[in-house]
Write an enzyme that holds these catalytic residues in place. Structure first.
Site, PDB file in Angstrom:
ATOM      1  N   ASP A  95      98.341  63.036  19.459  1.00 17.31           N
ATOM      2  CA  ASP A  95      99.565  62.079  19.313  1.00 17.31           C
ATOM      3  C   ASP A  95     100.579  62.572  20.198  1.00 17.31           C
ATOM      4  O   ASP A  95     100.866  63.878  20.299  1.00 17.31           O
ATOM      5  CB  ASP A  95      99.938  61.683  17.876  1.00 17.31           C
ATOM      6  N   ASP A 117     101.612  50.449  23.057  1.00 20.96           N
ATOM      7  CA  ASP A 117     101.801  49.607  21.929  1.00 20.96           C
ATOM      8  C   ASP A 117     103.433  49.146  21.807  1.00 20.96           C
ATOM      9  O   ASP A 117     103.996  49.756  21.611  1.00 20.96           O
ATOM     10  CB  ASP A 117     101.185  50.169  20.826  1.00 20.96           C
ATOM     11  N   LYS A 121     107.046  44.565  14.985  1.00 14.71           N
ATOM     12  CA  LYS A 121     108.024  44.616  13.904  1.00 14.71           C
ATOM     13  C   LYS A 121     109.172  45.578  13.722  1.00 14.71           C
ATOM     14  O   LYS A 121     108.959  46.755  14.294  1.00 14.71           O
ATOM     15  CB  LYS A 121     107.217  44.883  12.680  1.00 14.71           C
ATOM     16  N   ASP A 153     103.698  44.489  29.941  1.00 13.74           N
ATOM     17  CA  ASP A 153     103.638  42.927  29.988  1.00 13.74           C
ATOM     18  C   ASP A 153     104.335  42.392  28.735  1.00 13.74           C
ATOM     19  O   ASP A 153     104.620  40.911  28.752  1.00 13.74           O
ATOM     20  CB  ASP A 153     102.106  42.318  29.864  1.00 13.74           C
ATOM     21  N   GLU A 191      93.385  48.792  33.276  1.00 10.33           N
ATOM     22  CA  GLU A 191      92.377  47.755  32.694  1.00 10.33           C
ATOM     23  C   GLU A 191      93.355  46.682  31.958  1.00 10.33           C
ATOM     24  O   GLU A 191      92.872  45.685  32.423  1.00 10.33           O
ATOM     25  CB  GLU A 191      91.578  48.218  31.615  1.00 10.33           C
ATOM     26  N   TYR A 192      94.414  46.917  31.228  1.00 11.19           N
ATOM     27  CA  TYR A 192      95.105  45.758  30.774  1.00 11.19           C
ATOM     28  C   TYR A 192      95.901  44.981  31.861  1.00 11.19           C
ATOM     29  O   TYR A 192      95.902  43.961  31.621  1.00 11.19           O
ATOM     30  CB  TYR A 192      96.100  46.440  29.648  1.00 11.19           C
ATOM     31  N   GLU A 193      96.476  45.851  32.712  1.00  9.37           N
ATOM     32  CA  GLU A 193      97.331  45.161  33.747  1.00  9.37           C
ATOM     33  C   GLU A 193      96.349  44.190  34.534  1.00  9.37           C
ATOM     34  O   GLU A 193      96.976  42.917  35.046  1.00  9.37           O
ATOM     35  CB  GLU A 193      97.827  46.148  34.611  1.00  9.37           C
TER      36      GLU A 193
END
Length: 214
Positions: A95, A117, A121, A153, A191-193
């Site tokens: 971590d 992430d 909240k 994003d 990958e996310y982008e």
């Protein structure tokens, strides 16, 4: 994204101690782990590793560290490292809160935070990788002129990060409110982008530094 648990992943990672640190064996002596003494860039939360392995292939004169806590995705990074025969990329399975256990003060030249992430909240704000406690860790391990490169994003996380960094006393050298509108040839997609961009999502990006101590 929920990561599917793979019970064999930990044993697979442990088979490659020359590439993966699973138990802090290289803590405090990361530079000695590499074949050459070169500037070190780290990515925190590397996912499946497309970004960091592309960087390491493109810039052999830099040493890279992939830090990822999820063993069930880290094995994908390992597969890419082996396939590309990258000698300038090592991996830490832990971590981000443990950063200063691995790196000495002023050892790192650049930190990448890509699509972290957002922890939307309010009560989870302290888990965001741009919360002030994490910024303190980054300041400790970065060189005096070191940089943080951040992409997301998530507009809320971007706004939070701008405010958090400003309040901490950092300054911004680059800000992009819609990265892919600018056709940046040097941008390496995660990958996310790639997935978000294909859906037309706006990508926010910034580069930031800590003010030099007097």
């Amino acid at each position: 994204m929920r990561v599917r648990y793979k019970p064999w992943a930990e044993d697979y990672l442990k088979e490659h101690p020359n590439l993966v640190d699973m138990d802090g064996a290289h803590a405090g002596k990361m530079s000695e782990w590499f074949d050459k003494e070169q500037p070190i860039y780290i990515e925190i939360g590397s996912g499946m590793g497309q970004f960091i392995t592309t960087l390491a292939s493109k810039f052999p004169e830099i040493n890279f560290v992939s830090m990822e806590r999820e063993k069930s995705v880290m094995y994908k990074v390992l597969d890419k490292v082996k396939e590309l025969n990258l000698t300038n990329l090592k991996m830490i399975c832990n971590d981000a809160i443990e950063l200063n256990e691995y790196f000495n003060d002023g050892e790192i030249s650049r930190i990448y935070l890509n699509f972290s992430d957002p922890w939307p909240k309010k009560r989870h704000a302290k888990r965001r990788l741009t919360y002030h406690t994490f910024l303190a860790l980054y300041q400790q391990i970065l060189k005096e002129d070191g940089e943080i490169h951040f992409k997301t994003d998530n507009r809320g996380l971007f706004a939070f990060s701008l405010e958090s960094m400003s309040q901490y006393g950092m300054y911004f050298t680059k800000l992009n409110l819609n990265l892919h509108d600018e056709d940046d040839e040097d941008n390496i997609l995660t990958e996310y982008e790639k997935k978000f961009s294909e859906k037309g999502s706006r990508i926010y990006r910034m580069e930031a530094k800590f003010h030099k101590s007097i």
